[in-house]
Design a protein around this motif. Structure first.
Motif, PDB file in Angstrom:
ATOM      1  N   GLU A 156     -14.201 -24.742  41.950  1.00 23.32           N
ATOM      2  CA  GLU A 156     -13.124 -25.566  41.509  1.00 23.32           C
ATOM      3  C   GLU A 156     -13.487 -26.272  40.326  1.00 23.32           C
ATOM      4  O   GLU A 156     -12.711 -26.246  39.116  1.00 23.32           O
ATOM      5  N   VAL A 157     -14.710 -26.908  40.284  1.00 29.42           N
ATOM      6  CA  VAL A 157     -15.176 -27.577  39.069  1.00 29.42           C
ATOM      7  C   VAL A 157     -15.112 -26.699  37.936  1.00 29.42           C
ATOM      8  O   VAL A 157     -14.909 -26.905  36.914  1.00 29.42           O
ATOM      9  N   LYS A 158     -15.895 -25.583  38.130  1.00 24.60           N
ATOM     10  CA  LYS A 158     -16.093 -24.535  37.146  1.00 24.60           C
ATOM     11  C   LYS A 158     -14.748 -24.066  36.750  1.00 24.60           C
ATOM     12  O   LYS A 158     -14.306 -23.849  35.323  1.00 24.60           O
ATOM     13  N   ARG A 159     -13.672 -23.640  37.703  1.00 24.40           N
ATOM     14  CA  ARG A 159     -12.671 -23.370  37.099  1.00 24.40           C
ATOM     15  C   ARG A 159     -11.710 -24.316  36.181  1.00 24.40           C
ATOM     16  O   ARG A 159     -11.050 -24.100  35.148  1.00 24.40           O
ATOM     17  N   TYR A 160     -11.827 -25.523  36.581  1.00 27.31           N
ATOM     18  CA  TYR A 160     -11.079 -26.665  36.029  1.00 27.31           C
ATOM     19  C   TYR A 160     -11.662 -26.968  34.559  1.00 27.31           C
ATOM     20  O   TYR A 160     -11.148 -26.922  33.635  1.00 27.31           O
ATOM     21  N   PHE A 161     -13.078 -26.807  34.329  1.00 27.97           N
ATOM     22  CA  PHE A 161     -13.656 -26.964  33.126  1.00 27.97           C
ATOM     23  C   PHE A 161     -13.255 -25.590  32.178  1.00 27.97           C
ATOM     24  O   PHE A 161     -13.005 -25.909  30.950  1.00 27.97           O
ATOM     25  N   GLN A 342     -16.703 -47.726  38.139  1.00 30.52           N
ATOM     26  CA  GLN A 342     -17.134 -48.234  39.249  1.00 30.52           C
ATOM     27  C   GLN A 342     -17.081 -47.057  40.552  1.00 30.52           C
ATOM     28  O   GLN A 342     -17.613 -47.220  41.380  1.00 30.52           O
ATOM     29  N   GLN A 343     -16.102 -46.142  40.134  1.00 35.47           N
ATOM     30  CA  GLN A 343     -15.914 -45.254  41.420  1.00 35.47           C
ATOM     31  C   GLN A 343     -17.101 -44.361  41.623  1.00 35.47           C
ATOM     32  O   GLN A 343     -17.547 -44.180  42.706  1.00 35.47           O
ATOM     33  N   TYR A 405     -21.940 -32.410  34.721  1.00 32.83           N
ATOM     34  CA  TYR A 405     -21.389 -31.911  35.635  1.00 32.83           C
ATOM     35  C   TYR A 405     -20.855 -32.956  36.766  1.00 32.83           C
ATOM     36  O   TYR A 405     -19.672 -32.816  37.128  1.00 32.83           O
ATOM     37  N   ALA A 406     -21.484 -34.005  36.764  1.00 34.27           N
ATOM     38  CA  ALA A 406     -20.946 -35.111  37.528  1.00 34.27           C
ATOM     39  C   ALA A 406     -19.717 -35.590  36.875  1.00 34.27           C
ATOM     40  O   ALA A 406     -18.776 -35.969  37.442  1.00 34.27           O
ATOM     41  N   LYS A 407     -19.701 -35.852  35.522  1.00 38.63           N
ATOM     42  CA  LYS A 407     -18.598 -36.069  34.738  1.00 38.63           C
ATOM     43  C   LYS A 407     -17.178 -35.401  34.973  1.00 38.63           C
ATOM     44  O   LYS A 407     -16.218 -35.617  35.493  1.00 38.63           O
ATOM     45  N   ILE A 408     -17.479 -33.949  34.791  1.00 38.26           N
ATOM     46  CA  ILE A 408     -16.560 -33.003  35.126  1.00 38.26           C
ATOM     47  C   ILE A 408     -15.952 -32.837  36.441  1.00 38.26           C
ATOM     48  O   ILE A 408     -14.692 -32.758  36.621  1.00 38.26           O
ATOM     49  N   LYS A 409     -16.852 -32.918  37.400  1.00 39.77           N
ATOM     50  CA  LYS A 409     -16.402 -33.019  38.769  1.00 39.77           C
ATOM     51  C   LYS A 409     -15.413 -34.205  39.267  1.00 39.77           C
ATOM     52  O   LYS A 409     -14.344 -33.968  39.844  1.00 39.77           O
ATOM     53  N   GLU A 410     -15.930 -35.239  38.490  1.00 38.24           N
ATOM     54  CA  GLU A 410     -15.037 -36.588  38.902  1.00 38.24           C
ATOM     55  C   GLU A 410     -13.581 -36.155  38.322  1.00 38.24           C
ATOM     56  O   GLU A 410     -12.693 -36.474  38.652  1.00 38.24           O
ATOM     57  N   ALA A 411     -13.756 -35.713  37.032  1.00 40.94           N
ATOM     58  CA  ALA A 411     -12.271 -35.212  36.387  1.00 40.94           C
ATOM     59  C   ALA A 411     -11.815 -34.080  37.166  1.00 40.94           C
ATOM     60  O   ALA A 411     -10.420 -34.252  37.397  1.00 40.94           O
ATOM     61  N   LEU A 413     -11.810 -33.782  40.292  1.00 41.47           N
ATOM     62  CA  LEU A 413     -11.109 -34.117  41.455  1.00 41.47           C
ATOM     63  C   LEU A 413     -10.018 -35.027  41.217  1.00 41.47           C
ATOM     64  O   LEU A 413      -9.050 -34.994  41.866  1.00 41.47           O
ATOM     65  N   GLN A 414     -10.188 -35.806  40.231  1.00 39.84           N
ATOM     66  CA  GLN A 414      -8.935 -36.586  39.854  1.00 39.84           C
ATOM     67  C   GLN A 414      -7.884 -35.875  39.519  1.00 39.84           C
ATOM     68  O   GLN A 414      -6.410 -36.103  39.981  1.00 39.84           O
ATOM     69  N   ASP A 415      -8.028 -34.698  38.964  1.00 38.33           N
ATOM     70  CA  ASP A 415      -6.868 -33.632  38.294  1.00 38.33           C
ATOM     71  C   ASP A 415      -6.229 -33.155  39.810  1.00 38.33           C
ATOM     72  O   ASP A 415      -5.086 -33.011  39.992  1.00 38.33           O
ATOM     73  N   LYS A 416      -7.174 -33.007  40.824  1.00 39.52           N
ATOM     74  CA  LYS A 416      -6.730 -32.340  41.962  1.00 39.52           C
ATOM     75  C   LYS A 416      -5.940 -33.480  42.821  1.00 39.52           C
ATOM     76  O   LYS A 416      -4.976 -33.278  43.305  1.00 39.52           O
ATOM     77  N   ILE A 417      -6.506 -34.677  42.818  1.00 40.48           N
ATOM     78  CA  ILE A 417      -5.510 -35.976  43.395  1.00 40.48           C
ATOM     79  C   ILE A 417      -4.213 -36.092  42.770  1.00 40.48           C
ATOM     80  O   ILE A 417      -3.401 -36.195  43.603  1.00 40.48           O
ATOM     81  N   ASN A 418      -4.173 -36.038  41.575  1.00 41.09           N
ATOM     82  CA  ASN A 418      -2.926 -36.299  40.709  1.00 41.09           C
ATOM     83  C   ASN A 418      -2.114 -35.179  41.258  1.00 41.09           C
ATOM     84  O   ASN A 418      -0.696 -35.402  41.474  1.00 41.09           O
ATOM     85  N   ARG A 419      -2.533 -33.888  41.257  1.00 42.15           N
ATOM     86  CA  ARG A 419      -1.318 -32.875  41.730  1.00 42.15           C
ATOM     87  C   ARG A 419      -1.069 -33.290  42.863  1.00 42.15           C
ATOM     88  O   ARG A 419       0.097 -33.047  43.192  1.00 42.15           O
ATOM     89  N   LYS A 420      -1.624 -33.538  43.977  1.00 44.69           N
ATOM     90  CA  LYS A 420      -1.318 -33.910  45.493  1.00 44.69           C
ATOM     91  C   LYS A 420      -0.393 -34.854  45.438  1.00 44.69           C
ATOM     92  O   LYS A 420       0.517 -34.628  46.136  1.00 44.69           O
ATOM     93  N   LEU A 421      -0.588 -35.825  44.551  1.00 43.62           N
ATOM     94  CA  LEU A 421       0.187 -37.128  44.744  1.00 43.62           C
ATOM     95  C   LEU A 421       1.604 -36.712  44.094  1.00 43.62           C
ATOM     96  O   LEU A 421       2.819 -37.023  44.280  1.00 43.62           O
ATOM     97  N   SER A 422       1.455 -35.943  42.966  1.00 39.90           N
ATOM     98  CA  SER A 422       2.597 -35.524  42.233  1.00 39.90           C
ATOM     99  C   SER A 422       3.673 -34.462  43.398  1.00 39.90           C
ATOM    100  O   SER A 422       4.811 -34.922  43.130  1.00 39.90           O
ATOM    101  N   GLU A 423       2.982 -33.939  43.931  1.00 39.57           N
ATOM    102  CA  GLU A 423       3.774 -32.917  44.939  1.00 39.57           C
ATOM    103  C   GLU A 423       4.559 -33.885  45.890  1.00 39.57           C
ATOM    104  O   GLU A 423       5.579 -33.820  46.335  1.00 39.57           O
ATOM    105  N   TRP A 424       3.739 -34.780  46.647  1.00 44.11           N
ATOM    106  CA  TRP A 424       4.435 -35.806  47.319  1.00 44.11           C
ATOM    107  C   TRP A 424       5.533 -36.619  47.020  1.00 44.11           C
ATOM    108  O   TRP A 424       6.464 -36.937  47.426  1.00 44.11           O
ATOM    109  N   PHE A 425       5.197 -37.266  45.686  1.00 45.14           N
ATOM    110  CA  PHE A 425       6.302 -37.984  45.074  1.00 45.14           C
ATOM    111  C   PHE A 425       7.423 -37.157  44.923  1.00 45.14           C
ATOM    112  O   PHE A 425       8.619 -37.786  44.904  1.00 45.14           O
TER     113      PHE A 425
END
Length: 460
Positions: A156-161, A342-343, A405-411, A413-425
């Motif tokens: 998923e990280v690779k596909r996101y990048f 911090q995260q 990789y660590a920065k891209i993984k974080e981005a 993950l945040q993209d996946k979280i945002n999409r999940k929250l968007s669906e919920w809202f």
């Protein structure tokens, strides 16, 4: 996307305090919006806007749209939290409020000044804050529940990048991984005695009738409280070092403590007032200064550690954990953390964000090398010795999967979280009655909320 738009910032907005409007004589009180069975008052928005201005921001009426958007988000989350029986304890509310008030007191220049600004006691204001903080914490927990368990796989990280526009990939400046080992001089009991004697001498002056505040202004070495006669204002048990707290909370108003030692030096204090679980004190501090002999011992100590590390008799991480006096880094094996992130708590730090002394120490080093032990003064004014370890240095480059990789993984993950929250809202907005005051209908931040609102009203 408008400059304020982001429906997933409830965690940020709930971290602010609605204290700046406490002095406002005329607060508008009308309904700005309705979310389900809850209302959002205009006064709530004005409070948050006053907070925004009090932080030094320029006037921007559009920011009120952003505030209302965040309030709508918070209401939806809190309502679902109630349905899902998500609980927030009184202790959690108290801890959150106390944390906010500590920050606010620092910003205002002390608790007494904050109370003057608020035009009410902190106990009174804490009770006023409680319902809002309770709702905010519920909203936070609900949001955490929605995204709990979300993670990303390497694929998923690779596909996101690969989905990112190659022309818009971020450019990273030089980044380094740096460790430090710090030794502060330790004084013997005999060496400390001169500082204790000075504190005892000042205490005797107070006992003999000299005004406490005058002695504090003239001789206390606590730069933060000395100008105010040593007055620290009201504080709770968790706001001071343990030695100070233990002394302050076992004394009665008007009592003068004996001289005692803490990590800051030798103090004595007077309790001015007790108020529930808060106490107001003033104190006089005599700082402990290193002696020539203690500095020599510290230098010999760090030289010995340095020689063992350089000779590979002891690895740097173990040495820092065992011997470093820097409490912020020793449990990270001496490694500095990127405090802007911090995260992820990454050890990769942009070179231009390093303290000047650290940058100078590593400037000529190659990865894997150590600077020689040198004398330094920390931000609190303490003198000690340190040596620095350069673990890695990454040259300026455009983002790559291999190097970042660590920065891209974080981005990712945040993209996946945002999409999940968007669906919920999206789902919650469509089944919740939402009515927004006409004066906010031109807000770009609220277009999607208004669209759902119009559809709901048409169905009704």
């Amino acid at each position: 996307m408008s400059k304020h738009s982001c429906i997933f910032l409830v965690l940020a907005i709930v971290g602010t305090s609605n204290w700046a409007l406490a002095q406002e004589p005329h607060v508008i009180d009308k309904v700005a919006a309705v979310v389900g069975s809850n209302i959002i008052l205009q006064s709530e928005i004005e409070m948050q806007y006053a907070q925004y201005l009090a932080q030094g921001n320029k006037a921007d009426e559009d920011f009120k749209c952003y505030i209302l958007q965040q309030q709508l988000t918070q209401k939806l989350l809190a309502q679902q939290a109630a349905i899902d029986s998500i609980e927030v304890s009184e202790g959690e509310v108290d801890d959150n409020i106390n944390s906010r008030l500590r920050y606010m007191s620092t910003q205002a220049g002390g608790q007494e000044r904050l109370e003057q600004f608020l035009n009410r006691s902190l106990l009174q204001y804490k009770e006023e804050m409680r319902p809002s903080v309770f709702e905010q914490l519920k909203a936070n927990k609900m949001q955490q529940n929605i995204v709990s368990g979300i993670d990303v796989t390497p694929l998923e990280v690779k596909r996101y990048f690969e989905s990112l526009d190659a022309d818009s990939l971020p450019y990273f400046n030089t980044e380094v991984e740096v460790g430090e080992l710090v030794i502060f001089p330790q004084l013997t009991r005999e060496e400390k005695q001169q500082f204790r004697d000075r504190a005892e001498e000042l205490r005797s002056q107070v006992q003999e009738g000299t005004d406490f505040a005058t002695v504090a202004r003239l001789y206390s070495q606590d730069g933060g409280s000395a100008p105010y006669g040593g007055d620290l204002g009201f504080h709770t048990r968790d706001m001071m070092v343990k030695e100070y707290t233990a002394m302050a909370f076992r004394m009665k108003p008007g009592e003068l403590s004996p001289v005692f030692e803490s990590e800051h030096g030798f103090h004595f204090l007077e309790v001015l007032e007790r108020r529930g679980e808060e106490v107001r004190t003033r104190h006089i501090l005599v700082q402990i200064k290193p002696t020539a002999a203690s500095l020599e011992r510290a230098k010999a100590n760090i030289d010995s550690i340095y020689e063992n590390v350089v000779a590979n008799k002891l690895d740097f991480y173990s040495a820092a954990t065992l011997y470093s006096d820097n409490k912020e880094t020793k449990y990270n094996g001496g490694m500095l953390l990127n405090m802007e992130n911090q995260q992820s708590r990454t050890t990769l730090i942009p070179a231009d964000k390093l303290d000047a002394s650290v940058f100078t120490a590593i400037d000529t080093l190659q990865p894997g090398e150590y600077s020689k032990p040198a004398r330094f003064t920390d931000r609190a004014g303490k003198i000690g010795y340190q040596f620095t370890y350069l673990k890695s240095r990454t040259a300026p480059h455009q983002a790559s999967l291999q190097l970042d990789y660590a920065k891209i993984k974080e981005a990712a993950l945040q993209d996946k979280i945002n999409r999940k929250l968007s669906e919920w809202f999206e789902g919650r907005r469509k089944v919740t009655f939402i009515n927004i005051n006409d004066e906010y209908h031109d807000c770009d931040d609220l277009k999607i909320w208004l669209k759902d609102n119009e559809t709901t009203e048409a169905q009704l």
